[in-house]
Design an enzyme around this catalytic site. Structure first.
Site, PDB file in Angstrom:
ATOM      1  N   GLY A 176      37.185-120.951  85.704  1.00 32.79           N
ATOM      2  CA  GLY A 176      37.423-119.887  86.672  1.00 32.79           C
ATOM      3  C   GLY A 176      36.767-118.585  86.255  1.00 32.79           C
ATOM      4  CG  ASP A 177      37.947-116.300  82.748  1.00 33.32           C
ATOM      5  OD1 ASP A 177      38.370-115.428  83.525  1.00 33.32           O
ATOM      6  OD2 ASP A 177      38.601-116.724  81.780  1.00 33.32           O
ATOM      7  CB  THR A 178      32.117-119.448  83.520  1.00 33.11           C
ATOM      8  OG1 THR A 178      32.837-120.638  83.867  1.00 33.11           O
ATOM      9  CG2 THR A 178      32.283-119.227  82.024  1.00 33.11           C
TER      10      THR A 178
END
Length: 405
Positions: A176-178
């Site tokens: 999700g972060d990337t």
């Protein structure tokens, strides 16, 4: 890639970026842009820096964490205490000369420091501010703390990950972060392109939950128009067959994707069962989907008769998509990774070669490249304050004495 190519100009070499992000989502956006030549100045708190400097496994020889070398690569580190008025003033001066600011603080943090987009853009109308958060800049959840795990669940990924008889599982990376960082980088390039037309910057709002939601294919219209809630299915997609992970004789697994009609026929021929392609249970895409389990069992019976690499070689020759399930050692040994330079060795700060994933995507004329590993904390503070703001050495020393840098 030849030596000439590695020294080719990079497409973002004229872009100045201040990265105020922390952890993964914002800094991954900065990593992508730095990989293609942008001058990314990472602003970090004096004395401790980004928490990513401490995350992940440590080097067996030096004991130093390794992850920072990747997410901090190609950046310059400047220490600046944004909680101090003087630190905020210096940030405003830097922002007046920047093209982009990346931040992924909790909603309202920049405004509390009097560093809102509205205040910064007065001195620099072309400034692009990239804001990465869990839930976005508005809406009822905007002020909530939003780590990737929570936002992956909200965006639909967690519910689909795993097996139907067990609770949802997470992907083994902070996807999700990337994804939010990647969408933020894409938004940055769109905003800079628009600035070329108008001379004005804008805000790029990249939330983690929407970055995940954007990857959810036809999940929403499937429910809205067909009443279908997509469920966890493990290693296959329902109705798409044969496309699964199959066991080999040597204990390894092989991923095979042969759900298209012509490809399925080639798989049947490679398995020595050409007439299977004309069987009414398997002759069409829909029929194969309806008899998915039986068909997977037939394919698995064949794969168990061969070692995994044998299966891959047979199917590659037959034109059927197939491959091994790779781990890091497999990637480092694989000739295709080497030929593509998908993994590159970069000298760490001790001069020892450190393998890491190379810059991607590949551009034919102006490729990006990994020029250095993540910098030491504050390594470029003096140089940036001198070059960007014209501060003299004694002024910089005074800032250091006061704990501003």
């Amino acid at each position: 890639m030849n030596e000439h190519d590695t020294q080719a100009p990079m497409p973002l070499s004229n872009i100045r970026i201040l990265e105020l992000g922390q952890l993964i989502a914002g800094p991954y956006c900065g990593q992508v842009l730095a990989d293609f030549g942008a001058q990314v100045i990472k602003i970090e708190p004096p004395g401790k820096g980004d928490a990513m400097r401490q995350w992940g496994e440590a080097d067996q020889d030096t004991g130093e964490p390794l992850w920072w070398n990747v997410i901090g690569r190609n950046k310059q580190s400047v220490t600046l205490d944004l909680r101090q008025t003087r630190g905020q003033d210096l940030l405003r001066e830097l922002a007046s000369q920047a093209d982009v600011i990346i931040e992924n603080f909790r909603l309202g943090t920049m405004e509390r420091w009097d560093l809102s987009y509205e205040s910064l853009v007065r001195a620099n109308p072309g400034l692009v501010m990239v804001r990465v958060t869990g839930f976005g800049q508005d809406g009822p959840y905007a002020s909530r703390a939003g780590f990737a795990s929570v936002c992956e669940a909200m965006g639909g990924l967690r519910y689909l990950s795993g097996y139907p008889d067990r609770p949802p599982v997470r992907v083994g990376i902070s996807i999700g972060d990337t994804l939010a960082g990647l969408h933020a980088a894409l938004g940055t390039m769109m905003a800079l392109h628009q600035r070329e037309r108008t001379g004005r910057g804008q805000v790029v709002d990249s939330s983690i939950f929407e970055s995940v939601l954007a990857m959810m294919e036809n999940l929403i219209p499937e429910y809205a128009r067909a009443g279908k809630v997509r469920e966890r299915s493990g290693s296959f997609l329902p109705g798409i067959a044969p496309s699964n992970t199959y066991p080999a004789r040597d204990g390894r697994d092989v991923v095979i994707g042969a759900n298209q009609d012509t490809v399925f026929r080639r798989l049947c021929e490679a398995m020595g069962q050409p007439r299977l392609a004309d069987h009414p249970d398997y002759a069409t895409h829909r029929a194969r989907g309806e008899h998915q389990q039986v068909l997977d069992d037939l394919v698995a019976t064949w794969t168990r008769q061969h070692d995994a690499q044998q299966v891959v070689d047979i199917l590659a020759e037959a034109g059927v998509p197939a491959g091994l399930v790779y781990r890091a050692p497999d990637m480092l040994a694989d000739p295709h990774f080497k030929a593509r330079e998908a993994i590159v060795e970069v000298p760490d700060r001790h001069g020892k070669p450190l393998p890491m994933q190379n810059v991607f995507p590949r551009l034919s004329d102006t490729p990006g490249r990994v020029r250095q590993v993540g910098p030491q904390l504050g390594e470029h503070t003096e140089a940036v304050l001198s070059d960007w703001l014209g501060l003299a050495p004694d002024a910089i020393d005074a800032l250091r004495t006061d704990g501003v840098i």
